[in-house]
Scaffold this motif. Structure first.
Motif, mmCIF file in Angstrom:
data_model
loop_
_atom_site.group_PDB
_atom_site.id
_atom_site.type_symbol
_atom_site.label_atom_id
_atom_site.label_comp_id
_atom_site.label_asym_id
_atom_site.label_seq_id
_atom_site.Cartn_x
_atom_site.Cartn_y
_atom_site.Cartn_z
ATOM 1 N N LYS A 18 13.007 10.650 9.212
ATOM 2 C CA LYS A 18 12.960 9.768 8.036
ATOM 3 C C LYS A 18 12.020 8.589 8.271
ATOM 4 C CE LYS A 18 17.544 10.808 6.157
ATOM 5 N NZ LYS A 18 18.880 10.253 5.829
ATOM 6 N N GLY A 19 12.060 8.039 9.480
ATOM 7 C CA GLY A 19 11.162 6.935 9.801
ATOM 8 C C GLY A 19 9.707 7.350 9.732
ATOM 9 N N ARG A 20 9.398 8.514 10.287
ATOM 10 C CA ARG A 20 8.015 8.993 10.264
ATOM 11 C C ARG A 20 7.574 9.330 8.846
ATOM 12 N NH1 ARG A 20 7.062 12.715 15.706
ATOM 13 N NH2 ARG A 20 7.723 11.113 17.198
ATOM 14 N N LEU A 21 8.491 9.916 8.086
ATOM 15 C CA LEU A 21 8.160 10.254 6.699
ATOM 16 C C LEU A 21 7.900 8.983 5.897
ATOM 17 C CD1 LEU A 21 7.816 12.241 4.403
ATOM 18 C CD2 LEU A 21 10.317 12.287 4.133
ATOM 19 N N ALA A 22 8.670 7.945 6.154
ATOM 20 C CA ALA A 22 8.464 6.670 5.447
ATOM 21 C C ALA A 22 7.068 6.133 5.713
ATOM 22 C CB ALA A 22 9.516 5.655 5.878
ATOM 23 N N ARG A 23 6.599 6.231 6.944
ATOM 24 C CA ARG A 23 5.245 5.764 7.277
ATOM 25 C C ARG A 23 4.185 6.599 6.561
ATOM 26 N NH1 ARG A 23 5.097 1.903 11.052
ATOM 27 N NH2 ARG A 23 6.725 1.743 12.659
ATOM 28 N N VAL A 24 4.413 7.915 6.511
ATOM 29 C CA VAL A 24 3.466 8.799 5.829
ATOM 30 C C VAL A 24 3.417 8.491 4.337
ATOM 31 C CG1 VAL A 24 3.061 11.204 5.139
ATOM 32 C CG2 VAL A 24 3.605 10.675 7.526
ATOM 33 N N LEU A 25 4.581 8.289 3.739
ATOM 34 C CA LEU A 25 4.642 7.969 2.306
ATOM 35 C C LEU A 25 3.958 6.641 2.016
ATOM 36 C CD1 LEU A 25 8.316 9.052 1.559
ATOM 37 C CD2 LEU A 25 6.246 10.195 0.765
ATOM 38 N N ASP A 26 4.150 5.677 2.899
ATOM 39 C CA ASP A 26 3.489 4.381 2.729
ATOM 40 C C ASP A 26 1.979 4.543 2.714
ATOM 41 O OD1 ASP A 26 2.964 1.539 2.772
ATOM 42 O OD2 ASP A 26 2.669 1.721 4.936
ATOM 43 N N ARG A 27 1.464 5.356 3.611
ATOM 44 C CA ARG A 27 0.015 5.592 3.685
ATOM 45 C C ARG A 27 -0.511 6.269 2.428
ATOM 46 N NH1 ARG A 27 -2.870 3.102 7.925
ATOM 47 N NH2 ARG A 27 -1.406 2.808 9.644
ATOM 48 N N GLY A 72 0.642 5.480 -0.494
ATOM 49 C CA GLY A 72 0.882 4.565 -1.605
ATOM 50 C C GLY A 72 2.215 4.770 -2.281
ATOM 51 N N LYS A 73 3.155 5.457 -1.609
ATOM 52 C CA LYS A 73 4.464 5.730 -2.194
ATOM 53 C C LYS A 73 5.512 4.817 -1.548
ATOM 54 C CE LYS A 73 3.205 10.621 -2.710
ATOM 55 N NZ LYS A 73 3.572 12.010 -2.324
ATOM 56 N N GLN A 74 5.320 3.514 -1.718
ATOM 57 C CA GLN A 74 6.172 2.554 -1.036
ATOM 58 C C GLN A 74 7.644 2.655 -1.455
ATOM 59 O OE1 GLN A 74 3.060 1.661 -2.129
ATOM 60 N NE2 GLN A 74 2.227 1.554 -0.049
ATOM 61 N N GLU A 75 7.904 2.861 -2.733
ATOM 62 C CA GLU A 75 9.290 2.923 -3.193
ATOM 63 C C GLU A 75 10.020 4.104 -2.560
ATOM 64 O OE1 GLU A 75 10.928 0.646 -4.875
ATOM 65 O OE2 GLU A 75 9.076 -0.525 -4.751
ATOM 66 N N GLU A 76 9.344 5.237 -2.455
ATOM 67 C CA GLU A 76 9.942 6.401 -1.814
ATOM 68 C C GLU A 76 10.176 6.126 -0.332
ATOM 69 O OE1 GLU A 76 8.359 10.337 -2.637
ATOM 70 O OE2 GLU A 76 7.242 9.519 -4.332
ATOM 71 N N ALA A 77 9.256 5.411 0.259
ATOM 72 C CA ALA A 77 9.383 5.079 1.684
ATOM 73 C C ALA A 77 10.604 4.193 1.907
ATOM 74 C CB ALA A 77 8.117 4.388 2.182
ATOM 75 N N PHE A 78 10.745 3.142 1.093
ATOM 76 C CA PHE A 78 11.872 2.221 1.248
ATOM 77 C C PHE A 78 13.205 2.941 1.036
ATOM 78 C CE2 PHE A 78 8.864 -1.411 0.104
ATOM 79 C CZ PHE A 78 8.838 -1.897 1.408
#
Length: 218
Positions: free
Chosen positions: A134-143, A145-151
């Protein structure tokens, strides 16, 4: 009288067998089937683990070759895909998907990395590696531009030992977005959580210093 008693006993035994023999045979048969079935299941589990382990070892050997070629990349893709399709319930399949996600990030294929990480969460949600994923996926989503999904993935309250890491990742996301106040707040919370857990992360200290924060002030 004794003879007749023996005859009566034999007759009673025959009658009992007539009344209960079939059910007894069925019960014994079911018991034996369960015993042998369980042994076969255990053996199958062991064989599956051994086969998956051997295949993953091949993956590591190919990946650690000193010179990477197109053939090497193809071999990695083939072995990892085989692990995922044939041994999807094992940790080795999870390791393979993590490996592919890392390679995808290295090639700047963020969508490919997201696919691999989501595959793990969908197929092995109870894996001990799920919080890391989940942590790694959050970083990928942030990159992407999917910040809300990451959070949404970074629920620090229910993250257990990963709470501090999740808070640090949140800080990184805020920092990248230019939201320095929330970045500072997240880093401070991450630092407190790490200090409470008795661990150290020098990189977090550097990130805090970059924003004018000190360990004493955290």
């Amino acid at each position: 009288m004794e003879h007749r008693t023996e005859e009566e006993q034999v007759a009673a035994l025959k009658q009992w067998w007539k009344d209960n023999g079939n059910s007894l045979i069925i019960g014994v048969g079911l018991a034996l089937a369960l015993v042998f079935g369980w042994k076969m299941y255990q053996q199958n589990v062991e064989n599956t683990k051994s086969a998956a382990s051997a295949l993953y070892q091949q993956l590591l050997e190919v990946a650690l070759e000193p010179t990477a070629t197109e053939e090497t990349a193809s071999s990695i893709e083939f072995i990892a895909s085989k692990l995922k399709s044939e041994y999807e319930d094992t940790e080795y399949a999870t390791f393979s998907a993590l490996f592919l996600a890392k390679n995808a990030v290295g090639k700047k294929d963020l969508e490919g990395a997201e696919v691999e990480l989501r595959w793990i969460l969908a197929n092995n949600p109870d894996s001990s590696l799920a919080p890391l994923v989940k942590g790694r996926l959050a970083r990928v989503l942030d990159r992407q531009g999917k910040q809300e999904e990451a959070f949404a993935l970074l629920d620090a309250k229910n993250a257990g030992t990963y709470a501090a890491i999740y808070l640090e990742i949140k800080g990184d996301i805020y920092h990248r977005a230019g939201d320095l106040e929330n970045a500072k707040a997240s880093y401070v919370e991450a630092y407190k959580a790490m200090k409470q857990a008795g661990v150290q992360r020098p990189m977090l200290t550097l990130k805090m210093a970059d924003l004018g924060l000190t360990e004493e002030g955290a």
